[in-house]
Motif scaffolding. Structure first.
Motif, PDB file in Angstrom:
ATOM      1  N   GLU A   9       1.277  -1.226   0.040  1.00 48.85           N
ATOM      2  CA  GLU A   9      -0.384   0.243   0.154  1.00 48.85           C
ATOM      3  C   GLU A   9       1.146   1.178   0.160  1.00 48.85           C
ATOM      4  O   GLU A   9       1.462   1.274   0.497  1.00 48.85           O
ATOM      5  N   PRO A  10       0.725   1.887  -0.576  1.00 47.52           N
ATOM      6  CA  PRO A  10       1.536   3.575  -0.553  1.00 47.52           C
ATOM      7  C   PRO A  10       0.806   4.657   0.068  1.00 47.52           C
ATOM      8  O   PRO A  10      -0.639   4.297   0.846  1.00 47.52           O
ATOM      9  N   GLN A  11       1.505   5.384   0.666  1.00 48.75           N
ATOM     10  CA  GLN A  11       1.224   6.792   1.615  1.00 48.75           C
ATOM     11  C   GLN A  11       2.126   7.430   0.951  1.00 48.75           C
ATOM     12  O   GLN A  11       3.197   7.641   0.842  1.00 48.75           O
ATOM     13  N   GLY A  46      -0.176   2.933  -9.031  1.00 49.96           N
ATOM     14  CA  GLY A  46       0.781   4.798  -8.959  1.00 49.96           C
ATOM     15  C   GLY A  46       1.648   4.378  -8.887  1.00 49.96           C
ATOM     16  O   GLY A  46       2.204   6.233  -9.324  1.00 49.96           O
ATOM     17  N   LEU A  47       2.899   3.783  -8.648  1.00 48.86           N
ATOM     18  CA  LEU A  47       4.083   4.457  -8.582  1.00 48.86           C
ATOM     19  C   LEU A  47       4.234   4.344 -10.272  1.00 48.86           C
ATOM     20  O   LEU A  47       4.186   3.990 -10.892  1.00 48.86           O
ATOM     21  N   PRO A  48       5.462   5.438 -10.553  1.00 49.35           N
ATOM     22  CA  PRO A  48       5.799   6.138 -11.703  1.00 49.35           C
ATOM     23  C   PRO A  48       7.006   4.241 -12.299  1.00 49.35           C
ATOM     24  O   PRO A  48       7.685   4.046 -11.591  1.00 49.35           O
ATOM     25  N   ASP A  49       6.632   4.572 -13.611  1.00 43.24           N
ATOM     26  CA  ASP A  49       7.521   3.314 -13.970  1.00 43.24           C
ATOM     27  C   ASP A  49       8.931   3.580 -14.204  1.00 43.24           C
ATOM     28  O   ASP A  49       8.845   4.383 -15.593  1.00 43.24           O
ATOM     29  N   PHE A  50       9.387   4.012 -13.429  1.00 39.43           N
ATOM     30  CA  PHE A  50      10.730   4.329 -13.502  1.00 39.43           C
ATOM     31  C   PHE A  50      12.145   3.087 -14.346  1.00 39.43           C
ATOM     32  O   PHE A  50      13.115   4.767 -14.226  1.00 39.43           O
ATOM     33  N   ASP A  51      12.028   3.010 -14.803  1.00 38.87           N
ATOM     34  CA  ASP A  51      12.580   1.731 -15.372  1.00 38.87           C
ATOM     35  C   ASP A  51      14.294   1.618 -14.958  1.00 38.87           C
ATOM     36  O   ASP A  51      15.853   2.343 -15.399  1.00 38.87           O
ATOM     37  N   PRO A  52      14.664   1.799 -13.692  1.00 37.30           N
ATOM     38  CA  PRO A  52      15.758   1.384 -13.261  1.00 37.30           C
ATOM     39  C   PRO A  52      16.791   0.484 -13.841  1.00 37.30           C
ATOM     40  O   PRO A  52      16.624  -0.329 -14.248  1.00 37.30           O
ATOM     41  N   VAL A  53      18.481   1.095 -14.000  1.00 40.01           N
ATOM     42  CA  VAL A  53      18.618   0.435 -14.739  1.00 40.01           C
ATOM     43  C   VAL A  53      20.403   0.137 -13.231  1.00 40.01           C
ATOM     44  O   VAL A  53      21.037  -0.763 -14.018  1.00 40.01           O
ATOM     45  N   GLN A  54      20.071   0.623 -12.175  1.00 37.85           N
ATOM     46  CA  GLN A  54      21.551  -0.328 -11.637  1.00 37.85           C
ATOM     47  C   GLN A  54      20.591  -0.121 -10.251  1.00 37.85           C
ATOM     48  O   GLN A  54      20.195   0.302  -9.862  1.00 37.85           O
ATOM     49  N   ASN A  55      21.748  -1.185  -8.867  1.00 37.11           N
ATOM     50  CA  ASN A  55      21.441  -1.451  -7.482  1.00 37.11           C
ATOM     51  C   ASN A  55      21.946  -1.429  -6.823  1.00 37.11           C
ATOM     52  O   ASN A  55      23.277  -2.215  -7.083  1.00 37.11           O
TER      53      ASN A  55
END
Length: 469
Positions: A9-11, A46-55
């Motif tokens: 759940e988002p807040q 609702g989280l943006p699809d932010f396309d992560p490239v690194q962890n």
């Protein structure tokens, strides 16, 4: 102690775009498991699809280890693997929320999405604490960073462990106070084809600000082989492609065919790849020429393309290429009139010079003035309308070119009967020049654009306004 069994759940928080997520953690005597990052579920919430490239992983031995406050030009997804942290976030982006503060504790059952330009800092509350963060860009010395002092009085962060008693780097201690912070600017907008009729209208609509760049073909040719490295594309949020090869008849020649496909198809494909790789919204301007004009009703966005000539074929290919970018607006328009040589100016000149023109009367459509296209593009971007194809023309009852010519004569004080209507076939009969086929029906349905909240101006009103100037 980590809380088990939460619902995903988002807040929302006091900082725009900064979102805390409760994460379901499943545990027993052996330990616990969680889905730390689950794109499909989180985007649905609702989280943006932010396309992560690194962890990345940060491990901290001692209680009280404190890091920050750092703002980077990329988005982050931060979560705890072991231990517990106190986090403080300060908005360091340009805009009305600059300086806003949010604090909370994170354990393995919580994560937070940190948008680009929001400063982040963490203080460990348990030994052997490790937290991870996904980011959607690679570190670069050319990127714009910003920093804030952990002890800034205006932020007034209530650290659980006083800063005098914790482990902090000398570099973090030397960061500036808020009054001296250089804010992170918003991502830039790039307008291509800036010297053309639509490009000039877009310059008026978007203005000359540091956040908007304009380039013509001499400054940035979309067909260049090194386009992918021509800019630091991660700094851009929007590309508006108003560049196109528009010589409809010349496109039917060998040289014109090559140039049309290079600009209208291959160049757009290059832009789409850049947009996809860098999370950029691509706005691409298309044409009624992607249709053959044979329908007896207005064309909708879902109608299959069926171009007649090379120009229309190259524009249709460009549409397919632009649609490969996840964030795209394809703006289809028709009968464009802008600052420069155009049909309206030509008819007004003929009327004034006493020339009685023969004008095609079997092609139907609506005029679209370039400032109306620019206004529509601004609307789609500002309203964050759903991505996809939008028809964008002037509104009102469709007319023929001959009808519009007669209206120009009336509005400039001349006798409209001086305009003689002829068929397309008769108009071009006997021409030695190469002539491209034209769609007879160029009327585009404006329903989807209206549903987005945009009301198109009646094109006859715009025509009258232009001629009155």
């Amino acid at each position: 102690m980590t809380e088990y069994g939460k619902t995903l759940e988002p807040q929302t928080t006091t900082i725009p775009g900064l979102v805390v997520f409760d994460l379901p953690v499943h545990g027993d005597a052996r330990g616990w498991f969680k889905e730390n990052w689950q794109r499909e579920k989180m985007i649905a919430l609702g989280l943006p699809d932010f396309d992560p490239v690194q962890n990345n992983i940060s491990f901290n031995d001692a209680v009280g280890t404190t890091r920050g406050i750092h703002a980077e030009p990329w988005d982050k997804w931060v979560s705890v693997a072991t231990g517990r942290i106190f986090g403080a976030w300060v908005d360091l982006r340009e805009g009305p929320s600059f300086g806003a503060v949010f604090t909370t504790e994170l354990d393995p059952s919580k994560a937070i999405f940190v948008p680009r330009g929001v400063g982040n800092s963490y203080q460990t509350l348990e030994p052997d604490t490790a937290y991870t963060y996904l980011v959607n860009d690679h570190w670069s010395p050319d990127a714009a960073y910003s920093f804030l002092n952990l002890a800034d009085e205006s932020a007034a962060i209530d650290w659980p462990i006083p800063l005098a008693d914790v482990e902090i780097s000398a570099k973090d201690l030397a960061h500036p106070r808020l009054v001296d912070v250089v804010p992170i600017p918003p991502k830039k907008t790039l307008v291509l084809g800036a010297s053309g009729q639509l490009g000039r209208a877009l310059r008026v609509a978007f203005g000359d600000t540091e956040n908007v760049e304009y380039a013509d073909r001499a400054e940035l040719d979309v067909s260049r082989p090194d386009l992918a490295t021509a800019r630091r594309w991660r700094d851009y949020g929007v590309i508006i492609n108003a560049a196109a090869y528009t010589k409809v008849d010349v496109a039917e020649t060998a040289e014109g065919r090559r140039d049309a496909w290079s600009a209208n198809a291959a160049g757009v494909a290059g832009l789409a790849r850049i947009a996809a790789d860098n999370g950029i919204t691509l706005v691409h301007v298309s044409s009624d020429y992607v249709f053959d004009g044979s329908l007896d009703r207005p064309y909708t966005e879902s109608d299959a393309v069926c171009p007649l000539g090379v120009y229309g074929q190259s524009k249709a290919a460009g549409d397919f290429a632009a649609a490969s970018a996840p964030r795209h607006y394809i703006v289809r328009t028709s009968w464009v009139i802008g600052d420069g040589n155009n049909f309206v100016r030509t008819m007004a000149s003929l009327a004034d010079r006493g020339v009685d023109p023969r004008v095609v009367d079997d092609q139907f459509g609506r005029l679209t003035f370039t400032d109306e296209i620019a206004r529509g593009i601004r609307h789609l971007l500002a309203s964050e309308s759903p991505f996809g194809i939008y028809n964008l023309t002037g509104s009102g009852e469709p007319a023929t070119w001959a009808d519009i010519a007669r209206e120009v004569f009336v509005l400039t004080g001349h006798d409209p009967s001086r305009v003689t209507g002829v068929s397309t076939a008769d108009y071009f009969a006997g021409s030695e020049a190469t002539v491209a086929p034209r769609p007879l029906n160029s009327v585009l349905d404006l329903g989807r654009l209206a549903e987005s909240g945009f009301t198109s101006n009646p094109f006859l009103d715009d025509l009258a306004h232009v001629l009155s100037r």
